[in-house]
Scaffold this active site. Structure first.
Site, mmCIF file in Angstrom:
data_model
loop_
_atom_site.group_PDB
_atom_site.id
_atom_site.type_symbol
_atom_site.label_atom_id
_atom_site.label_comp_id
_atom_site.label_asym_id
_atom_site.label_seq_id
_atom_site.Cartn_x
_atom_site.Cartn_y
_atom_site.Cartn_z
ATOM 1 N N GLY A 1 33.324 41.561 48.341
ATOM 2 C CA GLY A 1 33.516 41.996 47.022
ATOM 3 C C GLY A 1 34.205 43.492 47.086
ATOM 4 N N SER A 2 33.483 44.467 46.441
ATOM 5 C CA SER A 2 34.178 46.151 46.370
ATOM 6 C C SER A 2 33.195 46.876 47.137
ATOM 7 C CB SER A 2 34.154 46.889 45.023
ATOM 8 O OG SER A 2 32.928 46.582 44.995
ATOM 9 N N GLU B 1 32.461 42.489 53.840
ATOM 10 C CA GLU B 1 34.232 41.448 53.921
ATOM 11 C C GLU B 1 34.533 42.750 52.629
ATOM 12 O OE1 GLU B 1 37.812 41.450 53.256
ATOM 13 O OE2 GLU B 1 37.292 39.221 52.916
ATOM 14 N N GLU C 1 42.704 50.677 46.529
ATOM 15 C CA GLU C 1 42.952 49.090 45.756
ATOM 16 C C GLU C 1 42.914 48.920 44.048
ATOM 17 O OE1 GLU C 1 40.228 46.529 46.712
ATOM 18 O OE2 GLU C 1 41.186 45.014 47.189
ATOM 19 N N CYS D 1 42.468 41.046 48.641
ATOM 20 C CA CYS D 1 42.086 41.497 49.578
ATOM 21 C C CYS D 1 42.585 41.922 50.099
ATOM 22 C CB CYS D 1 40.014 41.737 50.468
ATOM 23 S SG CYS D 1 40.430 39.735 50.982
ATOM 24 N N GLY E 1 29.484 47.090 48.429
ATOM 25 C CA GLY E 1 29.186 46.716 49.889
ATOM 26 C C GLY E 1 28.457 48.097 50.865
ATOM 27 N N LYS F 1 25.264 33.157 45.548
ATOM 28 C CA LYS F 1 24.827 33.898 44.011
ATOM 29 C C LYS F 1 26.687 34.167 43.554
ATOM 30 C CE LYS F 1 25.747 37.562 41.837
ATOM 31 N NZ LYS F 1 26.463 37.707 41.193
HETATM 32 P P1 ADP Z 1 34.109 43.531 41.160
HETATM 33 O O1 ADP Z 1 33.506 44.963 40.854
HETATM 34 O O2 ADP Z 1 36.089 42.808 42.200
HETATM 35 O O3 ADP Z 1 33.454 42.733 40.371
HETATM 36 P P2 ADP Z 1 32.329 43.014 42.821
HETATM 37 O O4 ADP Z 1 31.945 43.744 44.423
HETATM 38 O O5 ADP Z 1 31.657 43.988 41.604
HETATM 39 O O6 ADP Z 1 33.924 42.980 42.685
HETATM 40 O O7 ADP Z 1 31.439 41.740 43.150
HETATM 41 C C1 ADP Z 1 31.150 41.104 43.671
HETATM 42 C C2 ADP Z 1 30.157 40.059 43.963
HETATM 43 O O8 ADP Z 1 29.357 41.162 43.979
HETATM 44 C C3 ADP Z 1 29.539 39.510 42.756
HETATM 45 O O9 ADP Z 1 28.348 38.236 43.373
HETATM 46 C C4 ADP Z 1 28.527 41.304 41.844
HETATM 47 O O10 ADP Z 1 28.048 40.331 40.984
HETATM 48 C C5 ADP Z 1 27.668 40.852 42.854
HETATM 49 N N1 ADP Z 1 26.954 42.364 43.133
HETATM 50 C C6 ADP Z 1 27.285 43.631 42.073
HETATM 51 N N2 ADP Z 1 27.187 44.387 42.069
HETATM 52 C C7 ADP Z 1 25.520 44.095 42.957
HETATM 53 C C8 ADP Z 1 25.275 44.712 43.798
HETATM 54 N N3 ADP Z 1 24.512 46.287 43.035
HETATM 55 N N4 ADP Z 1 23.702 43.995 44.303
HETATM 56 C C9 ADP Z 1 24.331 43.057 44.892
HETATM 57 N N5 ADP Z 1 25.278 42.385 44.332
HETATM 58 C C10 ADP Z 1 26.044 43.210 43.447
#
Ligand code: ADP
Length: 484
Positions: free
Chosen positions: A233-234, A255, A386, A289, A238, A180
Site C-alpha cells: 500500500g502507500s 511493499e 507518486e 506501484c 506503511g 484484510k
Molecule cells: P490507498 O491510500 O492508496 O488507498 P492504502 O495504503 O491506504 O492505499 O491502503 C492499502 C491497504 O491498507 C487497504 O487495505 C487499507 O484498508 C489498509 N489500511 C489503511 N490504513 C491502515 C492502517 N492505519 N492500518 C492498517 N491498514 C490500513
C-alpha cells in the site's frame, strides 16, 4: 452478468463460516465506471478481527499444524482448480469492483494468480532445514518453522494478484492468514475465501475480513497474537503499520509506492521503448506501484518521443471495463480521481505543459484522460510524488551521469527501466540504479520466481520466489548432544 451480481450482502469469512460483523454494520462497494452500488459488505471491527485472529491461531496450533506439507500443497492445487472453474466470475467481480479491464485481468492478473498458487504449492514440501556440522560432540541442524498467524493487508489496484502473492507463500509455509482486503475492493478476496473452504482448507486457515484501514486494518496490526504483517500500500500507511507492529514486535514486510524512471537512450529500440513507456504508465490506469511514471528521454530524441507518446496516449480507448475492447478503465474511486486531477492542476501551476489529456473524461464514473506532461523539471511535485494515475512526466537528460542522478533522485527505490543497445551502458545502469528491479529493453514484467520489493519509501523485504519463504518461516536450531 451484471444482473447476476445483483446488490447483495456479503458476510465476513471467519472460522469456516460466513458471519455478519459483530456490530451488524455493512458498507457499500461501488463500480467506479458508473458509481453504481454493486454489493454491501460486512464491515469488520476490532471484535471481528479478534475472532478471526483467534480462529487462525487455533487452526495454526491444530488442524493446519497437523497437515502434512504435501497435503498443504495439494489443497493449494485444488484451490487453483476452483479458481480456474470460476475464472469468469472472478474476472467480472474484479472488474466491477476495481474498474480494471476484463481483458487485462484475464490476460495478466488471473494467470499470475494461478502461477503464484501453483509455484508455492510445489514449494510447500520443499522447505528444508540444513544439517550444519558445527561440532563433533553434537548433531546440529536447523528446521524451518512457520511464523504463525499472518495478517495480510492488501491494496485495491491488484486485489486478486497481490492477495495471492501473500496468501500462497504463507499457506505453503504452514502459516494461517487473516486477509484484510482494501475497503474499495473486497469482493474477490471474499470469493477466494469461499473457494478455499470449498477446496477443503480447515476452518481458520484463511479468514477474510473486509473493513476500513483505520479500524479493521489497524486492529489487525495492533493485535498481540498476530506474528507477521505483510502489507502492500502507500508509504504513509506503511509507516503507521511499522509503529503499530512494535507492541509484540511483529515481523513486517512492506511493499510501498514508487516513482520509477524509464530511461530512453537514442541507441535503444525507440519504437518498442515508446510502446512500453506508454503501457508502463497507462496500464491499470496508472495505478501500479512500479508504474514508469517518469520517462527520462535523451535530449536528442526528446521532442519526437513526446509527440509519439502523446499519440499513443490519445489512441487509448477509455470505457466500460467489462467490454473487451476497452483499453483503459476508470480510476478506482472518486477520491482517487480527484487526487489525480489535483496533481494535474499542480503540474499546470508548477509550469509544466500538458501535451495531451489533462482532464476528467465524461461526467459519470471516475475516468481521467491519459495525460502526458512535458517541460517538467526534476524538482516539481509531479516529478517527485507518486500520482498513482495515468499521468506521465517526460524529462530530458544530456548524458548518463544526469540520467542516473535524475533516476535516483526521489525518495523511492522500487523499479527502473533503461533502453539502450550498448551492453556496457546497460550494465552500468543496472549497477547504479537504486531499485529493487531494473528492466533493460523492456518495462514492467514481473515473475513470481523473482524477488520483488524496494528500498527507502518503497518499503523493505522481498516477496516472490524463495525470498517469500523467509518471510513466513524462521529457522530453529536443534542441538543434540551426542557426547565424545
Ligand atoms: P490507498 O491510500 O492508496 O488507498 P492504502 O495504503 O491506504 O492505499 O491502503 C492499502 C491497504 O491498507 C487497504 O487495505 C487499507 O484498508 C489498509 N489500511 C489503511 N490504513 C491502515 C492502517 N492505519 N492500518 C492498517 N491498514 C490500513
Amino acid at each position: 452478468m451484471l444482473e447476476r451480481i445483483s446488490v447483495q450482502t456479503h458476510d465476513l469469512i471467519i472460522d469456516g463460516r460466513r458471519v455478519p460483523a459483530s456490530t451488524g454494520r455493512t458498507f457499500d462497494t461501488l463500480n467506479p465506471a458508473n458509481d453504481a452500488i454493486i454489493a454491501r459488505v460486512a464491515e469488520a471491527g476490532p471484535e471481528d478481527i479478534d475472532a478471526a485472529v483467534r480462529s487462525s491461531r487455533t487452526a495454526f496450533e491444530g488442524a493446519w499444524g497437523h497437515t502434512k506439507a504435501s497435503e498443504r500443497g495439494a489443497l493449494m492445487l485444488k484451490l487453483a482448480d476452483l479458481i480456474r472453474r470460476d475464472e469468469d466470475e472472478l474476472v467480472q467481480l474484479e472488474a466491477l469492483d476495481s474498474g480494471k479491464t476484463v481483458s487485462a485481468i484475464r490476460r495478466q492478473d488471473l494467470p499470475a494468480v494461478l502461477d503464484t498458487l501453483v509455484y508455492y504449492a510445489g514449494m510447500a514440501d520443499k522447505i528444508n532445514g540444513q544439517v550444519i556440522p558445527a561440532r563433533t560432540d553434537a548433531l546440529t541442524y536447523t528446521v524451518r518453522e512457520p511464523l504463525g498467524v499472518v495478517g495480510a493487508i492488501i491494496p485495491w489496484n491488484f486485489p486478486l494478484m497481490i492477495g495471492m502473492w501473500k496468501i500462497a507463500p504463507a499457506l505453503a509455509c504452514g502459516c494461517t492468514v487473516v486477509l484484510k482486503p482494501a475497503e474499495l475492493t473486497p469482493l474477490t478476496a471474499l470469493k477466494i475465501g469461499e473457494l478455499a473452504l470449498e477446496a477443503g482448507f480447515p476452518a481458520g486457515v484463511l479468514n477474510v475480513v473486509p473493513g476500513f484501514g483505520k479500524v479493521a486494518g489497524q486492529a489487525l496490526v495492533d493485535h498481540m497474537d498476530v506474528d507477521k504483517i505483510t502489507f502492500t500500500g502507500s508509504p504513509g500507511v506503511g509507516r503507521q503499520i511499522l509503529h503499530g507492529a512494535t507492541g509484540n514486535l511483529k515481523r513486517v514486510t512492506l511493499e510501498l509506492g514508487g516513482k520509477s524512471a524509464n530511461i530512453i537512450f537514442p541507441d535503444g529500440d525507440i519504437d518498442t521503448a515508446i510502446k512500453a513507456a506508454a503501457s508502463g504508465i497507462f496500464f491499470n490506469t496508472g495505478q501500479v506501484c512500479s508504474a514508469g511514471s517518469r520517462i527520462l528521454v535523451h535530449e536528442s530524441i526528446h521532442d519526437d518521443v513526446v509527440q509519439r507518446l502523446a499519440a499513443r496516449a490519445k489512441s487509448i480507448r477509455l470505457g466500460d471495463p467489462l467490454e473487451t475492447a476497452t483499453g483503459m478503465g476508470p480510476l478506482v474511486s472518486e477520491v482517487q480521481m480527484n487526487r489525480v486531477l489535483n496533481y494535474i492542476d499542480i503540474g499546470r501551476r508548477e509550469g509544466a505543459s500538458i501535451v495531451t489529456g489533462g482532464s476528467r473524461h465524461g461526467v459519470a464514473g471516475c475516468f481521467v484522460e491519459p495525460t502526458v506532461f512535458a517541460g517538467v523539471k526534476h524538482e516539481m511535485r509531479i516529478s517527485q510524488e507518486e500520482i498513482f494515475g495515468p499521468v506521465a512526466v517526460v524529462i530530458p537528460f544530456k548524458d548518463e551521469e544526469e540520467a542516473i542522478r535524475l533516476a535516483n533522485g526521489t525518495v523511492y527505490g522500487l523499479a527502473a527501466g533503461v533502453w539502450t543497445a550498448d551492453i556496457g551502458r546497460a550494465h552500468r545502469f543496472t549497477r547504479r540504479l537504486k531499485a529493487g528491479t531494473v528492466w533493460v529493453n523492456t518495462y514492467g514484467p514481473t515473475d513470481i520466481r523473482l524477488p520483488w520489493g524496494g528500498a527507502r519509501d518503497s518499503g523493505f523485504g522481498r516477496e516472490h520466489g524463495e525470498a517469500a519463504i523467509d518471510n513466513f518461516t524462521e529457522p530453529k536450531v536443534v542441538w543434540i548432544n551426542i557426547g565424545r
